[in-house]
Scaffold this active site. Structure first.
Site, PDB file in Angstrom:
ATOM      1  N   CYS A  67      -8.426  16.406  26.471  1.00  0.00           N
ATOM      2  CA  CYS A  67      -7.486  16.532  27.215  1.00  0.00           C
ATOM      3  C   CYS A  67      -6.251  15.584  27.120  1.00  0.00           C
ATOM      4  O   CYS A  67      -5.607  15.877  26.069  1.00  0.00           O
ATOM      5  CB  CYS A  67      -8.238  15.910  28.608  1.00  0.00           C
ATOM      6  SG  CYS A  67      -7.436  16.536  29.962  1.00  0.00           S
ATOM      7  N   HIS A 151     -13.324  18.393  29.531  1.00  0.00           N
ATOM      8  CA  HIS A 151     -14.164  16.930  29.317  1.00  0.00           C
ATOM      9  C   HIS A 151     -15.397  17.265  29.065  1.00  0.00           C
ATOM     10  O   HIS A 151     -16.210  17.059  29.861  1.00  0.00           O
ATOM     11  CB  HIS A 151     -13.894  16.244  30.882  1.00  0.00           C
ATOM     12  CG  HIS A 151     -12.587  15.694  30.928  1.00  0.00           C
ATOM     13  ND1 HIS A 151     -12.174  14.542  30.319  1.00  0.00           N
ATOM     14  CD2 HIS A 151     -11.455  16.355  31.550  1.00  0.00           C
ATOM     15  CE1 HIS A 151     -10.736  14.377  30.733  1.00  0.00           C
ATOM     16  NE2 HIS A 151     -10.318  15.301  31.472  1.00  0.00           N
ATOM     17  N   GLU A 153     -17.551  15.304  27.992  1.00  0.00           N
ATOM     18  CA  GLU A 153     -18.228  13.938  28.186  1.00  0.00           C
ATOM     19  C   GLU A 153     -18.661  13.769  29.594  1.00  0.00           C
ATOM     20  O   GLU A 153     -19.320  12.881  29.965  1.00  0.00           O
ATOM     21  CB  GLU A 153     -17.309  12.707  27.696  1.00  0.00           C
ATOM     22  CG  GLU A 153     -16.042  12.354  28.621  1.00  0.00           C
ATOM     23  CD  GLU A 153     -15.029  13.587  28.450  1.00  0.00           C
ATOM     24  OE1 GLU A 153     -15.079  14.600  27.725  1.00  0.00           O
ATOM     25  OE2 GLU A 153     -13.870  13.292  29.000  1.00  0.00           O
TER      26      GLU A 153
HETATM   27  N1  GLN Z   1      -2.598  15.166  32.771  1.00  0.00           N
HETATM   28  C1  GLN Z   1      -2.990  14.151  31.835  1.00  0.00           C
HETATM   29  C2  GLN Z   1      -1.762  14.100  30.774  1.00  0.00           C
HETATM   30  O1  GLN Z   1      -0.851  14.687  30.756  1.00  0.00           O
HETATM   31  C3  GLN Z   1      -4.346  14.486  31.056  1.00  0.00           C
HETATM   32  C4  GLN Z   1      -5.263  14.518  31.932  1.00  0.00           C
HETATM   33  C5  GLN Z   1      -6.878  14.315  31.553  1.00  0.00           C
HETATM   34  O2  GLN Z   1      -6.732  13.814  30.339  1.00  0.00           O
HETATM   35  N2  GLN Z   1      -7.899  14.451  32.175  1.00  0.00           N
HETATM   36  O3  GLN Z   1      -1.900  12.995  29.969  1.00  0.00           O
END
Ligand code: GLN
Length: 179
Positions: A67, A151, A153
């Protein structure tokens, strides 16, 4: 910043010790690095404050970015993984959702938890797509880099972390070390 504890717990379940890296010199002692999900702007700021940027760019072992961690590795940030990524790209209404992901190699679908997730908008020639959601890549490997827009994890399914550990072992073996 972000959900580093959940990653440490997932690795712990696989019998691997995780340490939290905050200083550049700590990178010398770790066989692989996870950049967690969280807020890529906050992580970017912390990387500057702790002067981690150079160390991250010259780190020669596997890196797993989930992410926000995926955003950090993309063409516009550290430039380590050859992918273009758009932040928060699943729209306001569905900013967080869960979905089953198709593994390109086959097998039980992965359950993906997406939280204000980034979307992969461009994939370099040498990048391998490992899992897809509605035909779009969500888990990819570019050499030593493993990236996920979701995610892994946060579910009990350890397959993605196991894959990363395989990459870490391979790399350690190739560079003549032992684990
Ligand atoms: N929206 C976050 C970003 O732009 C990422 C979201 C996440 O890591 N769950 O950094």
């Amino acid at each position: 910043q972000g959900d580093f504890r959940e990653h440490a717990a997932a690795l712990g379940r696989l019998g691997v010790e995780a340490v939290e890296v905050r200083k550049p010199e700590q990178l010398e002692d770790v066989d692989g690095l996870v950049i967690p999900g969280g807020e890529s702007t906050a992580i970017t700021r912390l990387i500057r404050i702790y002067e981690l940027e150079e160390a991250l760019r010259s780190y020669e072992r596997p890196i797993f970015g989930t992410c926000a961690g995926m955003i950090l590795l993309d063409r516009d940030h550290l430039g380590l993984a050859d992918v273009g990524v758009e932040r928060n790209a699943y729209g306001r209404q569905v900013s967080s959702f869960e979905a089953d992901l198709r593994l390109v190699e086959g097998g039980e679908p992965l359950h993906g938890v997406f939280i204000r997730a980034p979307r992969v908008t461009a994939v370099g020639e040498d990048v391998e797509v490992l899992a897809e959601l509605d035909g779009e890549p969500v888990l990819l490997r570019d050499g030593r880099y493993l990236i996920a827009s979701f995610h892994p994890e946060l579910t009990g399914d350890t397959r993605v972390h196991e894959l990363f550990l395989d990459m870490v072992r391979e790399e350690a073996m190739a560079s003549g070390g032992t684990l």
